[in-house]
Every structure is written in structure tokens, then in C-alpha cells.
Design an enzyme around this catalytic site. Structure first.
Site, PDB file in Angstrom:
ATOM      1  CE  LYS A  51      -4.576  -1.066   0.348  1.00 38.89           C
ATOM      2  NZ  LYS A  51      -5.572  -0.628  -0.513  1.00 38.89           N
ATOM      3  CB  SER A 300      -1.575  -8.080  -0.986  1.00 39.12           C
ATOM      4  OG  SER A 300      -2.132  -8.628  -0.110  1.00 39.12           O
TER       5      SER A 300
END
Length: 403
Positions: A51, A300
Site C-alpha cells: 500500500k 500483498s
């Protein structure tokens, strides 16, 4: 618009602050699937997740005036840390609204970067609504975690790295929450090589993107319920949805139980901690009906607190038959407990817990209940121990282990 030039600019800027996460070839998953499987370990990123890419690029595109107002966002944890870290680099204030269910580790890590954290609501969508309200009341600049093309361009830099390192990649598996990562990766992948298949992966009980694609419009789920907290999103992005429709090849959904197995697989075979949302692309490998292909699973994130880790390990061991509990009835007289323990010991079972219930029957001399929790080497060994108990006159019943 998401153009190749925009992705190239994002890559140039993001490379100034991120850690290099080179592909890791997985012998284990390659053998399991009959493909050549590579892992993209964004769980090893500085903030523990991808992110930071989108957050940093978005903030870099803001004017000095927009940054000076202060930044605000909503996040289940990883975007929060990305925005907090990027805001610190730019020397600006950041306020993060997080669901009350956010793991403590993610909350504390976000605070450690200097951001103000506000806990609100049970899921991301609740936190997001409140963050928009605070932005309007205080004039903050809102940094959306996924429904923003600048953020998406930053996330898409992952695809640039994958294709640069593995130009002949056939499939890319990407987790989906709101859809920002999937949008960036699929759009850039198709720009660079339309033959690459990009498959999104969602929790079965938080499949807002799958529902939206089926309905051909952005669809809001009534509820979400998954251990993959980072992808527990009710409504996908509206701005990014057309890109998903054009570039994503398919969606696979994963049950929570599969994530537990995937966690143990990653720890045992790659010595890596990957959070549940990041494991979606690993669990999906077994659902992909192809062989002989080069596949990249994007991990992720890896921001998981130790309590969650402990729970998943325990449930995983139970699923694999490594820990199990049985109850047996035996006369309440000296020597019976030793006799049961001897049967188990001869089969190489390891007792880790005993519970003796004398009140299961009015006639204690006839029967008392003994609950035995033990370790085994797997399901086959577990059945071997149970068979030995039966041969010695016991009638074992399986119980849910209470560790």
C-alpha cells in the site's frame, strides 16, 4: 486516464521509497500445482504491505496547498500505514480512521509513523464514511485507499516489476478488497502484454467485486465476514470498476479455511509470515486449472498480530490432523488411565492434555469420561492411534480440541 506514461512516472517516484521485493521461486507450490510458481513478497515491504506504493505516489501528486491541509484516509490497516509513512516523508499531518476490529499491531504501527488514529465502525465501509465526514468538517485532503487513479497507478508498479523480472509470465494472481491493486496490476499488465492473464482473488464471504462483475455494475454486499480483514470490503471502487471490467480475466473466491492451510504452507516452506488477505493468491493456486504455466502470486501484506497467528496455527494443526481430541469411557479404578496412555504411547502419540469427567454417569464404577488431546504426525497417524484404542476395547469419539 491510466496510461503507460502514468505508470512509468509512478514507478520512477515510488522506487525512491520502497524496498525491492524480488520474485521468489517456490519449489513447493510448483510441485503441488505442476506450474512454475513465483511469489511477489510485498509482505517484506518496509510498511509490511504494497500500500505504501499508491499512498506515496498519490501524495507526491498533490499540491503544497493540498498537503498543508492535512491528509485523512480510512483503512483496515495496510493503507493506513502507507499513508502514515508517506505523510511522514513529506512532513505533513495524517489522520487515519480504522475499523474497531483492526488488529492491534496495525493500529500501533500506524501510530508509530506519527499519524493520529481514530477507531470507528466494524468494517472498512463504516470507517470510510466517517473519514469522509471528518474531511468535510476539517478541510482535510482525502486519500482514498483504492478508488483513485493516482493510488491505482502506484499499486500498478508491482506489475512493472513482475514483468521486468519475468517477461514470460503467464498468470498473475492478485488479492482484491476494494480493487485498487487489481486495477493497477491488470491494467498495466495488459498495456505491456495483452496475453498475460490477471486473476483476482476474493474471500468467499467478501466477494464484492465478483458480485459487481456479475451484475455489470458496482454492487454493495449486505455483510462481509472473513478472517481476511484487509479485503473485508462491502463496496468496490466506482472510478476503477470500468478498468476491472476491461482488464481482469477472472475472479476466484476462497473460503477462510483455505487461508489457514495456506498460512502453514508459507511458514513451513518459505519461512514467511503473510497475512490472510495476502494469502488469497496462494490459496488460489489450487483452483487454477492449468499446468506448465509461469504464475506469480502477489503476497500483498504480512501485517498479522501474534494472537491471530497463534489462532491460525492451532486451527491449521487441527485441520492437518496434527492435533486432535477424543473421548473414551473407562471404569473409575486404579490403572485405567495408565492403560489408555500406554496404548497411545505404543502408537507414538503424544498426549498434551487430559480431562477426567467423573460425572458422565451415575455409576462411576461403570464409566467415567476421559478426554484426551494429543499430537500426531497427520491424519493417517491419527487414525492409527484411534484404531489401536478400538482394538483395546475403547470406543473413542472425536471432539473439537479445546486448547
Amino acid at each position: 486516464m491510466l496510461t503507460l506514461e502514468k505508470f512509468e512516472e509512478a514507478t520512477e517516484r515510488v522506487n525512491q521509497v520502497i524496498l525491492e521485493t524480488k520474485l521468489v521461486y517456490s519449489d513447493y507450490f510448483s510441485d503441488q500445482t505442476g506450474n512454475k510458481v513465483y511469489l511477489k513478497p510485498e509482505n517484506m515491504q518496509f510498511t509490511g504491505a504494497y500500500k505504501v506504493r499508491g499512498a506515496y505516489y498519490k501524495i507526491s501528486t498533490l499540491s503544497e496547498e493540498e498537503r498543508a491541509k492535512g491528509l485523512i484516509t480510512a483503512s483496515a490497516g495496510n493503507h493506513a500505514q502507507g499513508v502514515a509513512y508517506a505523510a511522514k516523508l513529506f512532513g505533513v499531518k495524517a489522520t487515519i480512521v480504522m475499523p474497531t476490529t483492526t488488529p492491534l499491531m496495525k493500529v500501533n504501527r500506524t501510530k508509530s509513523y506519527g499519524a493520529d488514529v481514530v477507531l470507528y465502525g466494524n468494517v472498512f465501509d463504516d470507517a470510510s464514511s466517517y473519514a469522509f465526514q471528518l474531511a468535510e468538517e476539517n478541510g482535510y485532503t482525502f486519500i482514498h485507499p483504492f478508488d483513485d487513479l493516482d493510488v491505482v497507478a502506484g499499486q500498478g508498479t508491482i506489475a512493472m516489476e513482475i514483468i521486468k523480472e519475468l517477461p514470460t509470465v503467464d498468470y498473475i494472481l492478485v488479492p482484491i478488497g476494494g480493487g485498487g491493486l487489481a486495477t493497477g496490476v491488470s491494467t498495466l499488465a495488459k498495456l505491456l502484454n495483452p496475453k498475460i492473464k490477471v486473476i483476482g482473488v476474493e474471500p468467499a464471504n467478501a466477494n464484492c467485486m465478483q458480485a459487481s462483475l456479475k451484475n455489470k455494475k458496482v454492487t454493495t454486499l449486505s455483510t462481509v465476514n472473513t478472517i481476511a480483514d484487509g479485503t473485508a470490503v462491502k463496496t468496490p471502487g466506482t472510478t476503477i470498476f470500468p478498468y476491472i471490467q476491461d482488464n481482469l480475466d477472472d475472479i476466484i473466491t476462497i473460503e477462510d479455511e483455505e487461508l489457514i492451510v495456506a498460512f502453514l504452507d508459507m511458514v513451513e516452506n518459505h519461512k514467511m509470515v503473510v497475512e490472510n488477505s495476502g494469502l488469497l493468491s496462494v490459496a488460489a493456486l489450487k483452483h487454477l486449472d492449468v499446468t506448465g504455466k509461469k504464475i506469480v502470486s502477489i503476497l500483498s501484506g504480512g501485517n498479522m498480530d501474534v494472537i491471530t497467528m497463534s489462532s491460525i496455527v492451532q486451527h491449521g494443526l487441527i485441520q492437518r490432523g496434527r492435533i486432535f481430541t477424543v473421548s473414551v469411557l473407562l471404569p473409575d479404578k486404579p490403572g485405567e488411565l495408565v492403560r489408555v496412555a500406554d496404548v497411545i504411547a505404543k502408537e507414538q502419540g503424544n498426549i498434551i492434555k487430559l480431562e477426567h469427567n467423573q460425572f458422565v454417569s451415575i455409576n462411576r464404577n461403570a464409566a467415567v469420561e476421559l478426554q484426551i488431546t494429543m499430537e500426531a504426525f497427520g491424519h493417517e497417524h491419527k487414525e492409527q492411534i484411534v484404531d489401536a484404542l478400538k482394538k483395546n476395547g475403547y470406543t473413542p469419539k472425536f471432539l473439537q480440541p479445546n486448547l
